[in-house]
Design a protein around this motif. Structure first.
Motif, PDB file in Angstrom:
ATOM      1  N   ASN A   1      -7.653   3.535  -5.381  1.00  0.00           N
ATOM      2  CA  ASN A   1      -7.195   2.162  -5.195  1.00  0.00           C
ATOM      3  C   ASN A   1      -5.677   2.064  -5.318  1.00  0.00           C
TER       4      ASN A   1
ATOM      5  N   PRO B   1      -9.655  -2.964  -3.826  1.00  0.00           N
ATOM      6  CA  PRO B   1     -10.443  -4.154  -4.144  1.00  0.00           C
ATOM      7  C   PRO B   1      -9.616  -5.440  -4.093  1.00  0.00           C
TER       8      PRO B   1
ATOM      9  N   PRO C   1     -13.785  -0.845  -2.881  1.00  0.00           N
ATOM     10  CA  PRO C   1     -13.290  -2.000  -2.131  1.00  0.00           C
ATOM     11  C   PRO C   1     -14.267  -2.520  -1.078  1.00  0.00           C
TER      12      PRO C   1
END
Length: 125
Positions: A56, A11, A37
């Motif tokens: 992530n 993200p 994301p």
């Protein structure tokens, strides 16, 4: 040497910070929540959020030239400490031994009403 690390596979930062900063051999990864994301929306469910957080972190590590197994310290923030055991179970599936150092805290709230946030420090050879 200091280098900002960014990948589209994690993200975008939602504030005045970088996804990660590489300082010599240490990679400081900003706190990650369970944001997809692609949509920048929080995934649903505690287990799904936690898995997304590790995805992530893995993507950021990969961009920096290391892996999640190079993480030497995790700081885990939970809005409900009763989820601690579920975090352990997921970490056991994601990580290889020897496991990194870790701290876990219960907090009153996290960004975007997430249930978990994890910040990390990795050591890059």
């Amino acid at each position: 040497m200091k280098k900002v690390i960014h990948t589209d596979e994690a993200p975008e930062a939602i504030g005045t910070y970088s996804q990660a900063v590489l300082a010599d051999k240490l990679l400081f990864i900003s706190g990650q929540i369970g944001l997809d994301p692609n949509t920048m929306e929080l995934v649903e469910g505690f287990e799904e959020e936690t898995i997304q957080v590790f995805n992530n972190i893995s993507a950021i590590c990969k961009e920096a030239g290391c892996t999640i197994n190079d993480v030497i310290k995790f700081n885990v923030l939970l809005t409900d400490l009763s989820n601690f055991q579920k975090v352990n179970e997921i970490m056991e599936k994601v990580l290889k031994k020897p496991y990194p150092a870790r701290a876990a805290y219960e907090v009153s709230a996290l960004p975007k009403n997430s249930s978990i946030e994890i910040e990390s420090i990795a050591y890059k050879e």
